[in-house]
Motif scaffolding. Structure first.
Motif, PDB file in Angstrom:
ATOM      1  N   ASP A   4       1.267  -0.829   0.293  1.00  0.00           N
ATOM      2  CA  ASP A   4       0.052   0.646  -0.173  1.00  0.00           C
ATOM      3  C   ASP A   4       0.761   1.183   0.403  1.00  0.00           C
ATOM      4  OD1 ASP A   4      -2.302   1.957   0.013  1.00  0.00           O
ATOM      5  OD2 ASP A   4      -2.561   1.215   2.139  1.00  0.00           O
ATOM      6  N   ILE A   5       1.498   1.318  -1.309  1.00  0.00           N
ATOM      7  CA  ILE A   5       2.291   3.152  -1.444  1.00  0.00           C
ATOM      8  C   ILE A   5       1.356   4.032  -2.646  1.00  0.00           C
ATOM      9  CG2 ILE A   5       4.013   1.265  -0.842  1.00  0.00           C
ATOM     10  CD1 ILE A   5       4.899   1.540  -3.778  1.00  0.00           C
ATOM     11  N   GLY A   6       1.909   4.774  -1.872  1.00  0.00           N
ATOM     12  CA  GLY A   6       1.659   6.741  -2.540  1.00  0.00           C
ATOM     13  C   GLY A   6       1.864   7.027  -1.983  1.00  0.00           C
ATOM     14  N   GLY A   7       1.276   8.989  -2.250  1.00  0.00           N
ATOM     15  CA  GLY A   7       1.725   9.796  -2.054  1.00  0.00           C
ATOM     16  C   GLY A   7       3.228   9.886  -0.956  1.00  0.00           C
ATOM     17  N   ASP A   8       3.073   9.822   0.339  1.00  0.00           N
ATOM     18  CA  ASP A   8       4.507  10.310   0.389  1.00  0.00           C
ATOM     19  C   ASP A   8       4.910   8.772   1.198  1.00  0.00           C
ATOM     20  OD1 ASP A   8       2.952  10.249   3.112  1.00  0.00           O
ATOM     21  OD2 ASP A   8       4.113  11.975   4.068  1.00  0.00           O
ATOM     22  N   VAL A   9       3.902   7.705   1.013  1.00  0.00           N
ATOM     23  CA  VAL A   9       4.207   6.598   1.873  1.00  0.00           C
ATOM     24  C   VAL A   9       4.926   5.541   0.893  1.00  0.00           C
ATOM     25  CG1 VAL A   9       3.299   4.195   2.372  1.00  0.00           C
ATOM     26  CG2 VAL A   9       2.799   7.140   3.318  1.00  0.00           C
ATOM     27  N   GLY A  10       6.294   4.941   0.791  1.00  0.00           N
ATOM     28  CA  GLY A  10       6.566   4.205  -0.280  1.00  0.00           C
ATOM     29  C   GLY A  10       6.672   2.812   0.799  1.00  0.00           C
ATOM     30  N   ALA A  11       7.594   2.109   0.126  1.00  0.00           N
ATOM     31  CA  ALA A  11       8.373   0.477   0.813  1.00  0.00           C
ATOM     32  C   ALA A  11       9.371  -0.556   0.683  1.00  0.00           C
ATOM     33  CB  ALA A  11       7.178  -0.669   0.498  1.00  0.00           C
ATOM     34  N   LEU A  12       9.448  -0.703   1.082  1.00  0.00           N
ATOM     35  CA  LEU A  12      11.723  -0.700   1.168  1.00  0.00           C
ATOM     36  C   LEU A  12      11.486  -2.555   0.785  1.00  0.00           C
ATOM     37  CD1 LEU A  12      14.276  -0.678   1.442  1.00  0.00           C
ATOM     38  CD2 LEU A  12      14.143  -0.612   4.183  1.00  0.00           C
ATOM     39  N   VAL A  13      12.037  -2.660  -0.103  1.00  0.00           N
ATOM     40  CA  VAL A  13      12.070  -4.522  -0.285  1.00  0.00           C
ATOM     41  C   VAL A  13      13.900  -4.933   0.338  1.00  0.00           C
ATOM     42  CG1 VAL A  13      12.417  -6.959  -1.746  1.00  0.00           C
ATOM     43  CG2 VAL A  13       9.887  -5.166  -1.781  1.00  0.00           C
ATOM     44  N   VAL A  14      14.346  -5.627   0.895  1.00  0.00           N
ATOM     45  CA  VAL A  14      15.908  -5.885   0.524  1.00  0.00           C
ATOM     46  C   VAL A  14      16.041  -7.336   0.853  1.00  0.00           C
ATOM     47  CG1 VAL A  14      17.820  -5.803   2.485  1.00  0.00           C
ATOM     48  CG2 VAL A  14      15.967  -4.175   2.795  1.00  0.00           C
ATOM     49  N   THR A  15      16.753  -8.061  -0.184  1.00  0.00           N
ATOM     50  CA  THR A  15      17.613  -8.892  -0.227  1.00  0.00           C
ATOM     51  C   THR A  15      18.345  -9.527   0.866  1.00  0.00           C
ATOM     52  OG1 THR A  15      16.691  -9.114  -2.850  1.00  0.00           O
ATOM     53  CG2 THR A  15      18.673 -10.926  -2.248  1.00  0.00           C
ATOM     54  N   MET A  16      18.165 -11.170   1.557  1.00  0.00           N
ATOM     55  CA  MET A  16      18.864 -11.070   2.590  1.00  0.00           C
ATOM     56  C   MET A  16      20.341 -12.561   1.828  1.00  0.00           C
ATOM     57  SD  MET A  16      17.691  -8.632   4.673  1.00  0.00           S
ATOM     58  CE  MET A  16      19.313  -9.731   6.215  1.00  0.00           C
ATOM     59  N   PRO A  17      21.126 -12.784   3.212  1.00  0.00           N
ATOM     60  CA  PRO A  17      22.566 -13.806   2.171  1.00  0.00           C
ATOM     61  C   PRO A  17      20.800 -14.937   3.041  1.00  0.00           C
ATOM     62  CG  PRO A  17      22.908 -12.091   3.907  1.00  0.00           C
ATOM     63  CD  PRO A  17      21.993 -11.608   3.511  1.00  0.00           C
ATOM     64  N   SER A  18      20.726 -16.564   2.473  1.00  0.00           N
ATOM     65  CA  SER A  18      19.859 -17.314   2.807  1.00  0.00           C
ATOM     66  C   SER A  18      20.370 -17.408   4.379  1.00  0.00           C
ATOM     67  CB  SER A  18      19.432 -18.272   1.457  1.00  0.00           C
ATOM     68  OG  SER A  18      21.476 -19.214   1.883  1.00  0.00           O
ATOM     69  N   ASP A  19      21.436 -18.039   4.731  1.00  0.00           N
ATOM     70  CA  ASP A  19      21.017 -18.211   5.752  1.00  0.00           C
ATOM     71  C   ASP A  19      20.245 -17.209   6.943  1.00  0.00           C
ATOM     72  OD1 ASP A  19      23.811 -16.195   4.969  1.00  0.00           O
ATOM     73  OD2 ASP A  19      24.713 -16.805   6.833  1.00  0.00           O
ATOM     74  N   ARG A  20      20.340 -16.440   6.558  1.00  0.00           N
ATOM     75  CA  ARG A  20      19.885 -15.250   7.680  1.00  0.00           C
ATOM     76  C   ARG A  20      18.276 -15.322   7.840  1.00  0.00           C
ATOM     77  NH1 ARG A  20      23.102 -10.791   9.468  1.00  0.00           N
ATOM     78  NH2 ARG A  20      21.956 -10.986  10.807  1.00  0.00           N
ATOM     79  N   THR A  21      17.700 -16.429   7.031  1.00  0.00           N
ATOM     80  CA  THR A  21      16.371 -16.656   7.538  1.00  0.00           C
ATOM     81  C   THR A  21      15.682 -17.196   8.794  1.00  0.00           C
ATOM     82  OG1 THR A  21      16.109 -17.716   5.321  1.00  0.00           O
ATOM     83  CG2 THR A  21      14.562 -18.292   6.567  1.00  0.00           C
ATOM     84  N   GLY A  22      14.744 -16.161   8.657  1.00  0.00           N
ATOM     85  CA  GLY A  22      14.254 -16.701  10.662  1.00  0.00           C
ATOM     86  C   GLY A  22      15.016 -14.942  11.169  1.00  0.00           C
ATOM     87  N   ASP A  23      16.238 -14.598  10.597  1.00  0.00           N
ATOM     88  CA  ASP A  23      15.964 -13.236  12.058  1.00  0.00           C
ATOM     89  C   ASP A  23      14.935 -11.939  11.180  1.00  0.00           C
ATOM     90  OD1 ASP A  23      19.057 -14.820  12.090  1.00  0.00           O
ATOM     91  OD2 ASP A  23      19.939 -13.944  10.952  1.00  0.00           O
ATOM     92  N   GLU A  24      15.317 -10.909  12.332  1.00  0.00           N
ATOM     93  CA  GLU A  24      14.995 -10.484  12.905  1.00  0.00           C
ATOM     94  C   GLU A  24      15.776  -8.821  12.349  1.00  0.00           C
ATOM     95  OE1 GLU A  24      11.639 -10.089  15.896  1.00  0.00           O
ATOM     96  OE2 GLU A  24      11.137 -11.853  15.542  1.00  0.00           O
ATOM     97  N   VAL A  25      15.001  -8.527  11.765  1.00  0.00           N
ATOM     98  CA  VAL A  25      15.971  -6.724  11.071  1.00  0.00           C
ATOM     99  C   VAL A  25      14.765  -5.594  11.400  1.00  0.00           C
ATOM    100  CG1 VAL A  25      16.740  -5.444   9.504  1.00  0.00           C
ATOM    101  CG2 VAL A  25      17.108  -7.931   9.412  1.00  0.00           C
ATOM    102  N   GLU A  26      15.396  -4.567  12.130  1.00  0.00           N
ATOM    103  CA  GLU A  26      14.750  -3.466  12.354  1.00  0.00           C
ATOM    104  C   GLU A  26      15.072  -2.408  12.065  1.00  0.00           C
ATOM    105  OE1 GLU A  26      14.662  -3.791  17.994  1.00  0.00           O
ATOM    106  OE2 GLU A  26      16.257  -2.823  16.659  1.00  0.00           O
ATOM    107  N   ILE A  27      14.154  -1.523  11.682  1.00  0.00           N
ATOM    108  CA  ILE A  27      14.231   0.159  11.222  1.00  0.00           C
ATOM    109  C   ILE A  27      14.015   1.381  12.006  1.00  0.00           C
ATOM    110  CG2 ILE A  27      12.196  -0.161  10.176  1.00  0.00           C
ATOM    111  CD1 ILE A  27      13.527   1.299   7.362  1.00  0.00           C
ATOM    112  N   ALA A  28      14.969   2.264  11.310  1.00  0.00           N
ATOM    113  CA  ALA A  28      14.431   3.720  12.413  1.00  0.00           C
ATOM    114  C   ALA A  28      15.640   4.935  11.764  1.00  0.00           C
ATOM    115  CB  ALA A  28      14.923   3.363  13.660  1.00  0.00           C
ATOM    116  N   SER A  29      14.497   6.580  12.070  1.00  0.00           N
ATOM    117  CA  SER A  29      15.580   6.934  11.392  1.00  0.00           C
ATOM    118  C   SER A  29      16.875   6.857  11.964  1.00  0.00           C
ATOM    119  CB  SER A  29      14.334   8.245  11.988  1.00  0.00           C
ATOM    120  OG  SER A  29      13.132   8.178  11.589  1.00  0.00           O
TER     121      SER A  29
END
Length: 93
Positions: A4-29
């Protein structure tokens, strides 16, 4: 996947190494101290010919963001989100 993007809202897709499956990643300013931040898990998603480990932040306001392993202080990746667009990035090896 529906984003759901549009206006001032976008999205992020990050390709990860396969051995990182299940890990959690945080996002912040940038400059925001560690604490409770939005986070997602790395999952394997289907792509033509197989699957790929990735993470998706589906709704982000335009601006700069730091990504880090959940619970860690050091940012691993900085991205700039543009409204109405899907930003893609690769997690450093």
């Amino acid at each position: 996947m529906l984003l759901d993007i549009g206006g001032d809202v976008g999205a992020l897709v990050v390709t990860m190494p396969s051995d990182r499956t299940g890990d959690e990643v945080e996002i912040a300013s940038p400059g925001v101290t560690p604490g409770h931040h939005d986070h997602v898990a790395v999952v394997r998603r289907p792509v033509p010919g197989g699957d790929v480990a990735s993470l998706v932040f589906p709704e982000l306001r335009a601006g700069d963001y730091d990504l880090r392993e959940k619970g860690h202080v050091r940012a691993v990746l900085r991205v700039t989100i543009e409204g109405g667009q899907v930003t893609t990035a690769d997690w450093p090896a």
